[in-house]
Design an enzyme around this catalytic site. Sequence first.
Site, PDB file in Angstrom:
ATOM      1  N   SER A 107      -2.244  -5.119  10.256  1.00 33.63           N
ATOM      2  CA  SER A 107      -3.423  -4.262  10.429  1.00 33.63           C
ATOM      3  C   SER A 107      -4.538  -5.087  11.019  1.00 33.63           C
ATOM      4  O   SER A 107      -4.679  -6.278  10.702  1.00 33.63           O
ATOM      5  CB  SER A 107      -3.890  -3.693   9.086  1.00 33.63           C
ATOM      6  OG  SER A 107      -5.147  -3.052   9.253  1.00 33.63           O
TER       7      SER A 107
ATOM      8  N   TYR B 171      -6.055  -5.123   0.485  1.00 38.60           N
ATOM      9  CA  TYR B 171      -5.256  -4.684   1.648  1.00 38.60           C
ATOM     10  C   TYR B 171      -5.349  -5.705   2.782  1.00 38.60           C
ATOM     11  O   TYR B 171      -4.339  -6.124   3.348  1.00 38.60           O
ATOM     12  CB  TYR B 171      -5.768  -3.316   2.103  1.00 38.60           C
ATOM     13  CG  TYR B 171      -5.035  -2.733   3.296  1.00 38.60           C
ATOM     14  CD1 TYR B 171      -3.749  -2.229   3.167  1.00 38.60           C
ATOM     15  CD2 TYR B 171      -5.649  -2.658   4.539  1.00 38.60           C
ATOM     16  CE1 TYR B 171      -3.084  -1.669   4.264  1.00 38.60           C
ATOM     17  CE2 TYR B 171      -5.004  -2.097   5.633  1.00 38.60           C
ATOM     18  CZ  TYR B 171      -3.716  -1.600   5.490  1.00 38.60           C
ATOM     19  OH  TYR B 171      -3.066  -1.052   6.565  1.00 38.60           O
TER      20      TYR B 171
HETATM   21  P1  NDP Z   1       1.761   6.671   6.154  1.00 38.86           P
HETATM   22  O1  NDP Z   1       1.170   6.704   4.801  1.00 38.86           O
HETATM   23  O2  NDP Z   1       1.530   7.804   7.076  1.00 38.86           O
HETATM   24  O3  NDP Z   1       3.342   6.425   6.061  1.00 38.86           O
HETATM   25  C1  NDP Z   1       3.811   5.385   5.248  1.00 38.86           C
HETATM   26  C2  NDP Z   1       5.315   5.346   5.313  1.00 38.86           C
HETATM   27  O4  NDP Z   1       5.752   4.270   4.483  1.00 38.86           O
HETATM   28  C3  NDP Z   1       5.958   6.594   4.777  1.00 38.86           C
HETATM   29  O5  NDP Z   1       7.196   6.781   5.427  1.00 38.86           O
HETATM   30  C4  NDP Z   1       6.176   6.245   3.314  1.00 38.86           C
HETATM   31  O6  NDP Z   1       7.245   6.977   2.738  1.00 38.86           O
HETATM   32  C5  NDP Z   1       6.537   4.776   3.419  1.00 38.86           C
HETATM   33  N1  NDP Z   1       6.250   4.038   2.210  1.00 38.86           N
HETATM   34  C6  NDP Z   1       5.092   3.950   1.536  1.00 38.86           C
HETATM   35  N2  NDP Z   1       5.240   3.153   0.469  1.00 38.86           N
HETATM   36  C7  NDP Z   1       6.530   2.748   0.483  1.00 38.86           C
HETATM   37  C8  NDP Z   1       7.296   1.912  -0.356  1.00 38.86           C
HETATM   38  N3  NDP Z   1       6.783   1.352  -1.462  1.00 38.86           N
HETATM   39  N4  NDP Z   1       8.582   1.690  -0.041  1.00 38.86           N
HETATM   40  C9  NDP Z   1       9.141   2.265   1.057  1.00 38.86           C
HETATM   41  N5  NDP Z   1       8.469   3.068   1.876  1.00 38.86           N
HETATM   42  C10 NDP Z   1       7.170   3.306   1.591  1.00 38.86           C
HETATM   43  O7  NDP Z   1       1.230   5.293   6.771  1.00 38.86           O
HETATM   44  P2  NDP Z   1       0.984   4.861   8.283  1.00 38.86           P
HETATM   45  O8  NDP Z   1       2.029   5.413   9.149  1.00 38.86           O
HETATM   46  O9  NDP Z   1      -0.436   5.103   8.600  1.00 38.86           O
HETATM   47  O10 NDP Z   1       1.129   3.269   8.153  1.00 38.86           O
HETATM   48  C11 NDP Z   1       2.271   2.571   8.622  1.00 38.86           C
HETATM   49  C12 NDP Z   1       1.918   1.102   8.724  1.00 38.86           C
HETATM   50  O11 NDP Z   1       0.810   0.924   9.599  1.00 38.86           O
HETATM   51  C13 NDP Z   1       1.521   0.460   7.398  1.00 38.86           C
HETATM   52  O12 NDP Z   1       2.007  -0.871   7.358  1.00 38.86           O
HETATM   53  C14 NDP Z   1       0.007   0.449   7.476  1.00 38.86           C
HETATM   54  O13 NDP Z   1      -0.559  -0.568   6.662  1.00 38.86           O
HETATM   55  C15 NDP Z   1      -0.182   0.153   8.953  1.00 38.86           C
HETATM   56  N6  NDP Z   1      -1.498   0.519   9.458  1.00 38.86           N
HETATM   57  C16 NDP Z   1      -1.888   1.837   9.538  1.00 38.86           C
HETATM   58  C17 NDP Z   1      -3.134   2.150  10.026  1.00 38.86           C
HETATM   59  C18 NDP Z   1      -3.625   3.551  10.171  1.00 38.86           C
HETATM   60  O14 NDP Z   1      -4.790   3.724  10.561  1.00 38.86           O
HETATM   61  N7  NDP Z   1      -2.823   4.568   9.907  1.00 38.86           N
HETATM   62  C19 NDP Z   1      -4.083   1.090  10.439  1.00 38.86           C
HETATM   63  C20 NDP Z   1      -3.557  -0.230  10.325  1.00 38.86           C
HETATM   64  C21 NDP Z   1      -2.305  -0.502   9.846  1.00 38.86           C
HETATM   65  P3  NDP Z   1       7.146   7.575   1.243  1.00 38.86           P
HETATM   66  O15 NDP Z   1       6.103   8.633   1.260  1.00 38.86           O
HETATM   67  O16 NDP Z   1       8.513   8.077   0.959  1.00 38.86           O
HETATM   68  O17 NDP Z   1       6.775   6.431   0.365  1.00 38.86           O
END
Ligand code: NDP
Length: 250
Positions: free
Chosen positions: A145, A159
């Site tokens: 991030s 975070y």
């Molecule tokens: P979302 O919350 O939209 O999606 C997260 C995904 O990860 C879902 O598929 C969720 O599935 C899965 N997930 C969450 N926790 C776990 C876990 N403990 N084990 C396995 N799977 C898990 O997040 P984003 O798409 O926004 O984020 C994706 C990545 O991008 C992350 O690493 C985030 O930190 C990073 N990021 C996002 C930003 C943003 O603005 N959106 C900015 C900077 C970085 P389930 O619901 O089944 O757990």
Amino acid sequence: MATANGTLQGKVALVTGGSRGIGAAIAHRFARDGAAIAITYASSPDDAHEVVASICHAGGRAMAIRADSGDTQMVQQAVRATAEEYGRLDILVNNAAMLRIGLIDEFKLDDFERMLAINVKGPFVAIKEALHYMPKGGRIINIGSVSSEYTPINGLSVYSSTKGALASMTRALARDLGDAGITINNVQPGRIDTAMNPADGPIADRVRSMIALGHYGHPNDVADAVAWLASPDAGFVTGANIKVDGGTSA
Ligand code: NDP
């Protein structure tokens, strides 16, 4: 979104947290580029199976595995299951992460430990296991991030720390994996419109004003960068931090 180009034909990719948001966009993009896909999820089986169905409907190969990234054995098993199902593993994307925002005086230490487990240890365990299967030319892409180096709002200390650790781990592992011919890079998204950071959320207007391009990114914006890193075109790129943040940190 860039046109898919078949550069991943015959490859196998595992994307953690691929049931929605950025992970789902990466899974779809890799599938369109020709890869067979495995995605993990923790608590959204319906979303995960929808991603799989959509990829298979379009003629691709995909499978979903329930694996909490904070659970070492589940992560190891997810990597193994992918390699066993498809007979190889070429690309690993560590995308799953947990975000809790809170000031230090109120931050629960249990949440601190869980975030470290999911955001830092989970990727390390997945990489360690994947190396048993990954051939020369393999690709590891971590989703960090821009918060690791830029924190314009309060409450991001934990975070940001986890994403900083992931960035440092990526650089250090680039050294360790060089002899094996495996690249590892860290993609740092800025504000991307997903459930984690919705463009219509309570602080969205404030956040938007900090983005040079003036709007939230789309998950496909991140998937495009990841697809490039996974492609042969990025064969000499390793240990890099690539920001996809619309100029948020400019
Ligand atoms: P979302 O919350 O939209 O999606 C997260 C995904 O990860 C879902 O598929 C969720 O599935 C899965 N997930 C969450 N926790 C776990 C876990 N403990 N084990 C396995 N799977 C898990 O997040 P984003 O798409 O926004 O984020 C994706 C990545 O991008 C992350 O690493 C985030 O930190 C990073 N990021 C996002 C930003 C943003 O603005 N959106 C900015 C900077 C970085 P389930 O619901 O089944 O757990």
